[in-house]
Design a protein around this motif. Structure first.
Motif: not given
Length: 166
Positions: A97-106
């Motif tokens: 999880p430390q490698d995650i920058q963002a989560i986006e919905h498209k």
């Protein structure tokens, strides 16, 4: 474990079995409601054959599901965000999880509507989260936020931003 959702093929098999059991009830209701109609016997014969065909197909699916030991699973721990889909390799991953920058919905609108949940990693890699199962995105995002508060999340876990495809 901060978040965990699992759906086995056995749970899906139970749903299929319940559908098989509903077929005789549907036939009984059909017979009760339409027995006074002209040409009922011919129509009932067709409906009965159709019901048998559906029951056979569902029985094959039931056996196939019971033989498979695979499952959909998604979880978050302090050190891992894991997703496994039994049919789609592109929805299988394990990342810190430390490698995650963002989560986006498209929501892409073009020749049709397509929604995606994209996980953007600091490395530039993009992963997708399956939407085929009814896990709580709100609970998933809360667990990820607890582990890594720096992640950028959608403003609402249940909505998708519009983007017109060209």
């Amino acid at each position: 474990m901060l978040f965990h959702y699992k759906k086995t093929q056995t749970r899906q098999a139970v749903t299929v079995a319940l559908n098989i059991l509903a077929i005789p009830v549907i036939l009984y209701l059909f017979q009760s409601l339409f027995k006074d109609q002209p040409d009922f016997q011919q129509l009932y014969g067709l409906v009965e054959k159709g019901a048998i065909a559906v029951a056979l197909v569902l029985a094959i699916i039931l056996v196939w599901l019971l033989k498979r030991k695979d499952k959909f699973e998604i979880y978050v721990t302090e050190t891992e965000f894991y997703s496994h889909h039994p049919f789609y390799e592109e929805w299988c991953f394990s990342v810190n999880p430390q490698d995650i920058q963002a989560i986006e919905h498209k929501l892409n609108i073009g020749s049709g509507y397509m929604t995606n949940i994209n996980v953007h990693l600091k490395s530039g890699e993009r992963l997708q989260i399956s939407q085929n199962y009814p896990f709580s995105r709100k609970a998933l995002y809360a667990a990820l936020k607890k582990v890594n508060p720096a992640i950028t999340f959608p403003s609402n876990a249940n909505t998708f931003n519009h983007k017109r495809k060209k």
